[in-house]
Design a protein around this motif. Sequence first.
Motif, PDB file in Angstrom:
ATOM      1  N   ARG A   6       0.857  -1.251   0.023  1.00 47.75           N
ATOM      2  CA  ARG A   6       0.018   0.112  -0.148  1.00 47.75           C
ATOM      3  C   ARG A   6       0.911   1.352   0.079  1.00 47.75           C
ATOM      4  O   ARG A   6       0.652   2.167  -0.634  1.00 47.75           O
ATOM      5  CB  ARG A   6      -0.921  -0.077   1.173  1.00 47.75           C
TER       6      ARG A   6
ATOM      7  N   ARG B 135       2.504   1.766  -3.357  1.00 50.39           N
ATOM      8  CA  ARG B 135       1.772   2.452  -4.429  1.00 50.39           C
ATOM      9  C   ARG B 135       1.217   3.959  -3.990  1.00 50.39           C
ATOM     10  O   ARG B 135       0.606   4.587  -4.777  1.00 50.39           O
ATOM     11  CB  ARG B 135       0.370   1.381  -4.199  1.00 50.39           C
TER      12      ARG B 135
ATOM     13  N   VAL C 144      -0.751   4.824  -1.472  1.00 49.37           N
ATOM     14  CA  VAL C 144      -2.115   5.062  -0.980  1.00 49.37           C
ATOM     15  C   VAL C 144      -2.234   5.093   0.421  1.00 49.37           C
ATOM     16  O   VAL C 144      -1.790   4.388   1.223  1.00 49.37           O
ATOM     17  CB  VAL C 144      -2.811   3.615  -1.597  1.00 49.37           C
TER      18      VAL C 144
ATOM     19  N   ASP D  47      -7.746   6.646   2.230  1.00 55.29           N
ATOM     20  CA  ASP D  47      -8.137   6.549   0.736  1.00 55.29           C
ATOM     21  C   ASP D  47      -8.452   5.148   0.231  1.00 55.29           C
ATOM     22  O   ASP D  47      -9.379   4.928  -0.465  1.00 55.29           O
ATOM     23  CB  ASP D  47      -6.990   7.127  -0.369  1.00 55.29           C
ATOM     24  N   LEU D  48      -7.648   4.196   0.820  1.00 54.03           N
ATOM     25  CA  LEU D  48      -7.989   2.815   0.583  1.00 54.03           C
ATOM     26  C   LEU D  48      -9.416   2.215   1.019  1.00 54.03           C
ATOM     27  O   LEU D  48     -10.123   1.628   0.411  1.00 54.03           O
ATOM     28  CB  LEU D  48      -6.880   1.842   0.864  1.00 54.03           C
TER      29      LEU D  48
ATOM     30  N   ALA E 158     -12.251   3.644  -0.931  1.00 51.71           N
ATOM     31  CA  ALA E 158     -12.204   2.958  -2.215  1.00 51.71           C
ATOM     32  C   ALA E 158     -12.953   1.666  -2.083  1.00 51.71           C
ATOM     33  O   ALA E 158     -13.545   1.208  -2.833  1.00 51.71           O
ATOM     34  CB  ALA E 158     -10.989   2.718  -2.821  1.00 51.71           C
ATOM     35  N   ILE E 159     -12.862   0.984  -0.926  1.00 52.78           N
ATOM     36  CA  ILE E 159     -13.253  -0.283  -0.727  1.00 52.78           C
ATOM     37  C   ILE E 159     -14.504  -0.263   0.084  1.00 52.78           C
ATOM     38  O   ILE E 159     -15.151  -1.200   0.452  1.00 52.78           O
ATOM     39  CB  ILE E 159     -12.652  -1.440  -0.153  1.00 52.78           C
TER      40      ILE E 159
ATOM     41  N   ALA F  90     -10.938  -7.267  -0.769  1.00 49.93           N
ATOM     42  CA  ALA F  90     -11.541  -5.965  -1.312  1.00 49.93           C
ATOM     43  C   ALA F  90     -10.254  -4.942  -1.321  1.00 49.93           C
ATOM     44  O   ALA F  90     -10.266  -4.235  -2.236  1.00 49.93           O
ATOM     45  CB  ALA F  90     -12.403  -5.242  -0.251  1.00 49.93           C
TER      46      ALA F  90
ATOM     47  N   ARG G  81      -8.160  -5.844  -4.531  1.00 49.07           N
ATOM     48  CA  ARG G  81      -8.624  -5.291  -5.842  1.00 49.07           C
ATOM     49  C   ARG G  81      -8.315  -3.912  -6.540  1.00 49.07           C
ATOM     50  O   ARG G  81      -7.597  -3.701  -7.511  1.00 49.07           O
ATOM     51  CB  ARG G  81     -10.131  -5.553  -5.941  1.00 49.07           C
ATOM     52  N   PRO G  82      -8.301  -2.849  -5.726  1.00 55.28           N
ATOM     53  CA  PRO G  82      -7.990  -1.561  -6.095  1.00 55.28           C
ATOM     54  C   PRO G  82      -6.340  -1.346  -6.213  1.00 55.28           C
ATOM     55  O   PRO G  82      -5.928  -0.473  -6.864  1.00 55.28           O
ATOM     56  CB  PRO G  82      -8.451  -0.712  -5.166  1.00 55.28           C
ATOM     57  N   LEU G  83      -5.778  -2.149  -5.400  1.00 52.35           N
ATOM     58  CA  LEU G  83      -4.304  -2.121  -5.250  1.00 52.35           C
ATOM     59  C   LEU G  83      -3.671  -2.965  -6.713  1.00 52.35           C
ATOM     60  O   LEU G  83      -2.290  -2.821  -6.853  1.00 52.35           O
ATOM     61  CB  LEU G  83      -3.575  -2.689  -4.045  1.00 52.35           C
ATOM     62  N   ARG G  84      -4.504  -3.661  -7.283  1.00 52.52           N
ATOM     63  CA  ARG G  84      -4.351  -4.515  -8.404  1.00 52.52           C
ATOM     64  C   ARG G  84      -3.104  -5.553  -8.043  1.00 52.52           C
ATOM     65  O   ARG G  84      -2.053  -5.533  -8.513  1.00 52.52           O
ATOM     66  CB  ARG G  84      -3.822  -3.667  -9.554  1.00 52.52           C
TER      67      ARG G  84
END
Length: 70
Positions: free
Chosen positions: A23, A26, A28, A32-33, A36-37, A59, A62-65
């Motif tokens: 995290r 990235r 983030v 924010d994370l 996002a989830i 969850a 996913r946004p962290l790919r």
Amino acid sequence: MDYYALADDKIATEMGNRLKRLRQRRGVSKRDLAEAIGHPVKAITALEQGKGPLVVLIAVLRPLRAFDQL
């Protein structure tokens, strides 16, 4: 690291540390994370401490790919 030689709680702690480093790499923030989830910041904190439900981990990844990076 030989995960098979570690106790479950040590593995969970290591995975939490890896998630936190990912995290941070990235760029983030926890807030924010969490936004996002759709989970509270304390859920992110729990995961980074090696605790928390698997569905929250999914969850977060996913946004962290990052499904393939833990």
